[in-house]
Scaffold this motif. Structure first.
Motif, mmCIF file in Angstrom:
data_model
loop_
_atom_site.group_PDB
_atom_site.id
_atom_site.type_symbol
_atom_site.label_atom_id
_atom_site.label_comp_id
_atom_site.label_asym_id
_atom_site.label_seq_id
_atom_site.Cartn_x
_atom_site.Cartn_y
_atom_site.Cartn_z
ATOM 1 N N LYS A 294 7.305 12.609 -5.062
ATOM 2 C CA LYS A 294 7.745 11.217 -5.146
ATOM 3 C C LYS A 294 9.264 11.106 -5.159
ATOM 4 O O LYS A 294 9.833 10.163 -4.611
ATOM 5 N N LEU A 295 9.926 12.064 -5.776
ATOM 6 C CA LEU A 295 11.384 12.041 -5.863
ATOM 7 C C LEU A 295 12.031 12.051 -4.488
ATOM 8 O O LEU A 295 13.039 11.372 -4.250
ATOM 9 N N VAL A 296 11.437 12.804 -3.558
ATOM 10 C CA VAL A 296 11.975 12.881 -2.202
ATOM 11 C C VAL A 296 11.484 11.713 -1.351
ATOM 12 O O VAL A 296 12.261 11.089 -0.611
ATOM 13 N N ILE A 297 10.199 11.402 -1.443
ATOM 14 C CA ILE A 297 9.607 10.355 -0.614
ATOM 15 C C ILE A 297 10.221 8.990 -0.919
ATOM 16 O O ILE A 297 10.446 8.172 -0.020
ATOM 17 N N TYR A 298 10.522 8.742 -2.187
ATOM 18 C CA TYR A 298 11.020 7.421 -2.591
ATOM 19 C C TYR A 298 12.317 7.064 -1.868
ATOM 20 O O TYR A 298 12.531 5.911 -1.485
ATOM 21 N N SER A 299 13.167 8.049 -1.658
ATOM 22 C CA SER A 299 14.463 7.780 -1.035
ATOM 23 C C SER A 299 14.343 7.488 0.464
ATOM 24 O O SER A 299 15.283 6.984 1.068
ATOM 25 N N LEU A 300 13.194 7.775 1.080
ATOM 26 C CA LEU A 300 13.025 7.566 2.519
ATOM 27 C C LEU A 300 12.666 6.124 2.873
ATOM 28 O O LEU A 300 12.840 5.710 4.025
ATOM 29 N N CYS A 301 12.132 5.369 1.889
ATOM 30 C CA CYS A 301 11.805 3.944 2.095
ATOM 31 C C CYS A 301 10.887 3.737 3.305
ATOM 32 O O CYS A 301 11.126 2.879 4.164
ATOM 33 N N SER B 162 5.367 2.385 6.579
ATOM 34 C CA SER B 162 4.136 2.586 7.343
ATOM 35 C C SER B 162 3.281 3.617 6.610
ATOM 36 O O SER B 162 3.734 4.737 6.359
ATOM 37 N N LEU B 163 2.051 3.240 6.260
ATOM 38 C CA LEU B 163 1.199 4.137 5.472
ATOM 39 C C LEU B 163 0.880 5.435 6.216
ATOM 40 O O LEU B 163 0.978 6.511 5.618
ATOM 41 N N PRO B 164 0.488 5.413 7.493
ATOM 42 C CA PRO B 164 0.251 6.691 8.193
ATOM 43 C C PRO B 164 1.483 7.587 8.216
ATOM 44 O O PRO B 164 1.380 8.802 8.039
ATOM 45 N N ALA B 165 2.669 6.984 8.443
ATOM 46 C CA ALA B 165 3.897 7.784 8.452
ATOM 47 C C ALA B 165 4.202 8.343 7.067
ATOM 48 O O ALA B 165 4.659 9.487 6.933
ATOM 49 N N LEU C 230 0.832 -1.204 0.000
ATOM 50 C CA LEU C 230 0.000 0.000 0.000
ATOM 51 C C LEU C 230 0.868 1.256 0.000
ATOM 52 O O LEU C 230 0.527 2.255 -0.647
ATOM 53 N N CYS C 231 1.988 1.214 0.717
ATOM 54 C CA CYS C 231 2.896 2.364 0.745
ATOM 55 C C CYS C 231 3.469 2.629 -0.641
ATOM 56 O O CYS C 231 3.541 3.777 -1.090
ATOM 57 N N ARG C 232 3.882 1.570 -1.328
ATOM 58 C CA ARG C 232 4.452 1.751 -2.668
ATOM 59 C C ARG C 232 3.386 2.251 -3.646
ATOM 60 O O ARG C 232 3.670 3.056 -4.532
ATOM 61 N N LYS C 233 2.150 1.760 -3.497
ATOM 62 C CA LYS C 233 1.063 2.206 -4.372
ATOM 63 C C LYS C 233 0.765 3.676 -4.136
ATOM 64 O O LYS C 233 0.597 4.457 -5.086
ATOM 65 N N PHE C 234 0.682 4.078 -2.880
ATOM 66 C CA PHE C 234 0.426 5.479 -2.550
ATOM 67 C C PHE C 234 1.568 6.360 -3.040
ATOM 68 O O PHE C 234 1.350 7.442 -3.585
#
Length: 310
Positions: A175-182, A185-188, A162-166
Motif C-alpha cells: 500500500k505504501l508504494v501503490i498509494y503514491s501512484l494514484c 483504474s481497478l484492472p491497472a 473501488l480502487c481506493r477500497k482495494f
C-alpha cells in the motif's frame, strides 16, 4: 410476418448494417436447444448461498454472451429449475400472475434471491466486503475475494472508489508504494499490485540466498567466531601505563610497559609505592636500604636497653 418484424426492428434501431443486422437475427433465432448446447447446470434445491449466487451468475453469463433477450432468459431459466425449486417457482409465479404483475427477468432474480439467498446473508457478505483486508493472502487471492464480495455491496459506487477500497485492503508494504501512484483504474491497480508483489518476493529471495552464501565464506565464519568469544575485562593499562596480568599463586605479579610498572596489591599503585617492594625502602636511623625506620633493628636494641635500665 417474421420478415416484417425484422424490418420494424431495423427501422427502430436506425441504420443497422453488417454485424448489427446479423446480431438481431441471431437473437430472434436463438432457441432453447442453442442455449442447452452450453451445458448449463440445473437447479433443484437449496444449497449454500455462494453456490446459489454462482449458479445464477453462470446462467446469466451465457445470456450476456449470446445477447439473449429478457423474455427468453426467464423461459430458459424456468426450464433449468427442477424438483423443489420447480415447485417453489410454480407457486410464486401463480401468486404474481394473480396480482396482475408482469414477471420480468429482474423480478425472477429478486424472488430467487429472497428464497435462496436471504437478505441477512447478503448483508453479512456486504460487511465482510467492507472489512476485507489482504492479510496473509497473495494479491491474486485478495483480488478474487474482492470481486466476489463487491457484488453484495448495495451502495452505488464508481471505479475510483473501488480502487481506493482495494488499495486500503492491501498489506502495508504494498500500500505504501501503490498509494503514491494514484491509479484510478481497478484492472491497472490490480496488475500493478501483482507486479510489485512479485518484485518484492524476488528481492527477498535474493537477499536470503546472498545471506546463505555469505555464511558459507571463511571470513564470515571467522567474524562470527570472534563475536562469540567470551567477554574479557579490559586491562587498566590506559590509566596506569602498565598491564596487569593475574596468575594463580602470584599476588604481586606485574608487567612492565615502557619504564613504568605497578603491582596490583591492595589495588593498583606504582611500583615505588608498593608495600611489598624492598628496593625503595631506606632506614633513616641506620642509613641502610631494605627496611624502614620503624623496622630497624638498631631502634629495637635501643628500646630494649632503656627498658633494662629502668
Amino acid at each position: 410476418m417474421a420478415q416484417k418484424q425484422y424490418m420494424d426492428l431495423i427501422l427502430k434501431s436506425g441504420n443497422v448494417v453488417g454485424s448489427s443486422f446479423s446480431s438481431i437475427i441471431h437473437q430472434q433465432d436463438w432457441s432453447l436447444e442453442s442455449f442447452l448446447q452450453h451445458n448449463p447446470n440445473k437447479f433443484s434445491r437449496k444449497c449454500s448461498p455462494d453456490e446459489v449466487d454462482e449458479w445464477l451468475n453462470n446462467v446469466e453469463r451465457i445470456y450476456d454472451a449470446k445477447r439473449c433477450v429478457e423474455d427468453k432468459r426467464l423461459t430458459f431459466t424456468e426450464y433449468l429449475l427442477t424438483g423443489e425449486a420447480r415447485h417453489w417457482w410454480s407457486n410464486m409465479k401463480m401468486l404474481l400472475e394473480d396480482s396482475n404483475t408482469h414477471i420480468s427477468w429482474e423480478d425472477f432474480k429478486d424472488k430467487f434471491y429472497e428464497e435462496y439467498y436471504p437478505d441477512i446473508v447478503r448483508f453479512a457478505k456486504e460487511v465482510e466486503f467492507l472489512q476485507l483486508i489482504q492479510g496473509g493472502m497473495t494479491v491474486s487471492e485478495h483480488t478474487n475475494k474482492f470481486k466476489h464480495f463487491v457484488r453484495f455491496y448495495t451502495m452505488k459506487v464508481d471505479e475510483e472508489w473501488l480502487c481506493r477500497k482495494f488499495e486500503n485492503g492491501l498489506r502495508g508494504d504494498l500500500k505504501l508504494v501503490i498509494y503514491s501512484l494514484c491509479i484510478k483504474s481497478l484492472p491497472a491497480l490490480v496488475e500493478k499490485a501483482k507486479v510489485l508483489e512479485t518484485n518484492m518476493l524476488e528481492a527477498k529471495q535474493q537477499k536470503k540466498q546472498q545471506l546463505k552464501k555469505d555464511r558459507e565464506t571463511p571470513s564470515f565464519r571467522s567474524s562470527l567466531s570472534s563475536r562469540r568469544t567470551s567477554y574479557s575485562r579490559p586491562s587498566p593499562s590506559s590509566n596506569y601505563g602498565g598491564v596487569y596480568s593475574q596468575h594463580s599463586g602470584s599476588v604481586g605479579h606485574y608487567e612492565q610497559q615502557g619504564s613504568v610498572g605497578y603491582y596490583n596489591y591492595g589495588g593498583p599503585h606504582l611500583k615505588s609505592a608498593c608495600p611489598q617492594s624492598t628496593e625503595n625502602k631506606r632506614c633513616y636511623r641506620c642509613r641502610t636500604k631494605g627496611h624502614l625506620e620503624k623496622d630497624c633493628l638498631l631502634g629495637r636494641r635501643a628500646t630494649t636497653q632503656n627498658r633494662s635500665v629502668l
